[in-house]
Design a protein around this motif. Structure first.
Motif, mmCIF file in Angstrom:
data_model
loop_
_atom_site.group_PDB
_atom_site.id
_atom_site.type_symbol
_atom_site.label_atom_id
_atom_site.label_comp_id
_atom_site.label_asym_id
_atom_site.label_seq_id
_atom_site.Cartn_x
_atom_site.Cartn_y
_atom_site.Cartn_z
ATOM 1 N N ASP A 139 -15.609 32.956 8.171
ATOM 2 C CA ASP A 139 -14.861 31.759 8.357
ATOM 3 C C ASP A 139 -15.475 30.479 8.939
ATOM 4 N N MET A 140 -15.005 29.261 8.601
ATOM 5 C CA MET A 140 -15.720 28.241 8.930
ATOM 6 C C MET A 140 -14.608 27.512 10.046
ATOM 7 N N ASN A 141 -15.058 26.380 10.702
ATOM 8 C CA ASN A 141 -14.258 25.584 11.337
ATOM 9 C C ASN A 141 -13.973 24.337 10.994
ATOM 10 N N PRO A 142 -12.636 24.124 10.718
ATOM 11 C CA PRO A 142 -11.427 25.155 10.764
ATOM 12 C C PRO A 142 -11.523 26.034 9.625
ATOM 13 N N VAL A 143 -10.552 26.811 9.732
ATOM 14 C CA VAL A 143 -10.494 28.215 8.861
ATOM 15 C C VAL A 143 -9.823 27.628 7.391
ATOM 16 N N TYR A 144 -9.110 26.336 7.514
ATOM 17 C CA TYR A 144 -8.160 26.300 6.268
ATOM 18 C C TYR A 144 -8.541 24.895 5.993
ATOM 19 N N LEU A 145 -8.378 24.626 4.506
ATOM 20 C CA LEU A 145 -8.129 23.249 4.011
ATOM 21 C C LEU A 145 -7.063 22.313 4.914
ATOM 22 N N GLN A 146 -7.201 21.191 5.010
ATOM 23 C CA GLN A 146 -6.255 20.238 5.667
ATOM 24 C C GLN A 146 -5.964 19.180 5.024
ATOM 25 N N GLY A 147 -4.772 19.031 4.750
ATOM 26 C CA GLY A 147 -4.278 17.709 3.730
ATOM 27 C C GLY A 147 -2.643 17.661 3.840
ATOM 28 N N VAL A 242 -29.293 17.514 27.567
ATOM 29 C CA VAL A 242 -28.393 18.285 26.503
ATOM 30 C C VAL A 242 -26.927 17.400 26.839
ATOM 31 N N THR A 243 -25.933 17.110 25.736
ATOM 32 C CA THR A 243 -24.910 16.785 25.947
ATOM 33 C C THR A 243 -23.998 17.765 25.226
ATOM 34 N N TYR A 244 -22.899 17.740 25.117
ATOM 35 C CA TYR A 244 -22.031 18.531 24.844
ATOM 36 C C TYR A 244 -20.965 17.879 23.920
ATOM 37 N N LYS A 245 -20.584 18.706 22.703
ATOM 38 C CA LYS A 245 -19.620 18.203 21.660
ATOM 39 C C LYS A 245 -18.472 18.799 21.700
ATOM 40 N N TYR A 246 -17.226 18.539 21.809
ATOM 41 C CA TYR A 246 -15.959 19.089 21.968
ATOM 42 C C TYR A 246 -15.078 18.887 20.632
ATOM 43 N N ARG A 247 -14.637 19.973 20.364
ATOM 44 C CA ARG A 247 -13.667 19.812 18.999
ATOM 45 C C ARG A 247 -12.588 20.645 19.221
ATOM 46 N N TRP A 248 -11.259 19.911 19.420
ATOM 47 C CA TRP A 248 -10.154 20.828 19.813
ATOM 48 C C TRP A 248 -9.342 20.890 18.583
ATOM 49 N N TYR A 249 -8.664 22.120 18.574
ATOM 50 C CA TYR A 249 -7.711 22.610 17.666
ATOM 51 C C TYR A 249 -6.434 23.263 18.424
ATOM 52 N N ASP A 251 -2.585 25.263 17.472
ATOM 53 C CA ASP A 251 -1.379 25.878 16.445
ATOM 54 C C ASP A 251 -0.213 25.199 17.019
ATOM 55 N N VAL A 252 0.362 24.597 16.189
ATOM 56 C CA VAL A 252 1.513 24.143 16.545
ATOM 57 C C VAL A 252 2.810 24.847 15.787
ATOM 58 N N GLY A 253 2.455 25.896 15.631
ATOM 59 C CA GLY A 253 3.510 26.863 15.011
ATOM 60 C C GLY A 253 3.338 27.127 13.725
ATOM 61 N N THR A 254 2.124 26.828 13.187
ATOM 62 C CA THR A 254 1.740 27.155 11.798
ATOM 63 C C THR A 254 1.143 28.509 11.578
ATOM 64 N N GLY A 255 0.769 29.123 12.777
ATOM 65 C CA GLY A 255 0.212 30.400 12.659
ATOM 66 C C GLY A 255 -1.285 30.183 12.494
ATOM 67 N N GLY A 256 -1.939 29.086 12.502
ATOM 68 C CA GLY A 256 -3.521 28.951 12.752
ATOM 69 C C GLY A 256 -3.731 27.583 13.213
ATOM 70 N N TYR A 257 -4.984 27.784 13.533
ATOM 71 C CA TYR A 257 -5.482 26.191 14.109
ATOM 72 C C TYR A 257 -5.780 25.280 13.331
ATOM 73 N N LEU A 258 -5.072 24.161 13.855
ATOM 74 C CA LEU A 258 -5.395 22.701 12.991
ATOM 75 C C LEU A 258 -6.334 21.790 13.757
ATOM 76 N N ASP A 259 -7.068 20.977 13.144
ATOM 77 C CA ASP A 259 -7.650 19.898 14.083
ATOM 78 C C ASP A 259 -6.630 19.155 14.708
ATOM 79 N N ASP A 260 -6.989 19.036 16.020
ATOM 80 C CA ASP A 260 -5.847 18.241 16.593
ATOM 81 C C ASP A 260 -5.653 16.762 16.208
#
Length: 343
Positions: A139-147, A242-249, A251-260
């Motif tokens: 799996d990659m991040n995110p897991v699904y195509l988004q559109g 070192v700096t840190y990159k944050y990527r937030w996801y 799940d709004v009820g779709t059953g999987g994480y979506l990019d915020d």
């Protein structure tokens, strides 16, 4: 003169035939309007970023050739409106001269996919479209195509660099409508590999971060979601900043994480999501990636928060009853033995 006219008519007829064939090029009436293709079979480029790093880009589309792409026998593929039984794959490769360099350090790997009519909008919920994309079966991040419905959309996937370092290639696969609802279809215009790297051998990637989340357990609507990096120290083997990159996801009820940014229209890039941006029933996750002063990315860690509730005190199971039952059972057993003893 007659010969010139005949030649012109033949050329126009051929042109009309080609245009007609292209207009129906594997896209039925349910698909998008055809796009003009300008990319080569497999477009590749290397850009010097002038900071000691380079960016390699490779594009695979319907005009690409083996080993990068061969149209599948099931009727699906790039440029084709494809359904659940028309899954297919393709390959991305890193330029062999780059991969063979003993001083290669890969800073980041991304896959960018442009797709049509991906009905992944949050309002579809669990019944929405789930087009599952993997690299080397991972799996990659995110897991699904988004559109969204009847539009072209791009999804940027983060890929673990170790997958590419393994053999210099990524075997890509798309499982269209992965839950086989027979309700959703999509077509891909292209898949683009983007690799940022260095070859001077003097830099090393940062260490994997140690993180703590708050709240650690129950999350209610008054809680900010916070993730703090607590180690290691030093954070980098070269002791670079070192700096840190944050990527937030979410799940709004779709059953999987979506990019915020896609799910809510808010792109959180820091270590905190304010309580005002969350709602009951949502479940949040963040990826934390260390990046050194030269852009080299270290191992990423994922942090998941509990599903948000209205008020933690109302949702938690009281501790007292869980103690009363065992104590009552012990007292009951003691009374039985005491009665037997008296008899």
């Amino acid at each position: 003169m007659r010969c010139k006219i005949m030649t012109l008519l033949i050329v126009l007829a051929l042109f009309t035939g080609i245009a007609s064939a292209y207009d129906t090029n594997d896209l039925n009436s349910n698909g998008p309007e055809p796009l003009i293709k300008v990319a080569a079979a497999t477009g590749e480029s290397i850009v010097d970023n002038l900071d000691g790093t380079y960016t390699y880009t490779q594009t695979v589309d319907e005009s690409s050739t083996a080993p990068h792409y061969t149209a599948p026998a099931n009727g699906g593929g790039f440029g084709i409106y494809s359904w659940m039984d028309q899954d297919y794959g393709w390959m991305h490769t890193l330029d062999p001269t780059i991969y063979a360099d003993p001083n290669l350090t890969i800073n980041s790997v991304q896959i960018v996919i442009r797709a049509w009519d991906v009905d992944a909008e949050p309002e579809h919920g669990l019944e929405g479209e789930y087009d599952h994309v993997t690299a080397d079966g991972v799996d990659m991040n995110p897991v699904y195509l988004q559109g969204t419905d009847d539009t072209w959309s791009t999804t940027t996937f983060d890929v673990n660099p170790s997958l590419l370092l393994n053999d210099g290639a990524l075997d890509m696969w798309i499982d269209i409508d992965m839950y086989d609802t027979d309700s959703w279809a999509t077509t891909l215009e292209y898949s683009k590999l983007i690799v940022t790297y260095s070859t001077d051998g003097s830099n090393h990637i940062p260490y994997e971060p140690v993180v703590e989340k708050s709240p650690a357990y129950c999350v209610d609507t008054n809680d900010n979601l916070v993730v703090d990096v607590t180690g290691p120290n030093p954070a980098d083997p070269d002791e670079d900043a070192v700096t840190y990159k944050y990527r937030w996801y979410v799940d709004v009820g779709t059953g999987g994480y979506l990019d915020d940014d896609f799910a809510l229209g808010i792109d959180h890039t820091g270590n905190t999501v304010p309580a005002a941006d969350t709602s009951v029933g949502e479940k949040w996750m963040v990826q934390v990636t260390p990046v050194d002063a030269y852009g080299a990315q270290g191992p990423m860690v994922e942090v998941e928060f509990e599903t948000i509730v209205r008020e933690c005190g109302e949702e938690e199971i009281p501790e007292f009853p869980t103690l009363v039952l065992p104590i009552a059972a012990i007292i009951g057993i003691a009374l039985v033995f005491q009665r037997r003893k008296n008899e």
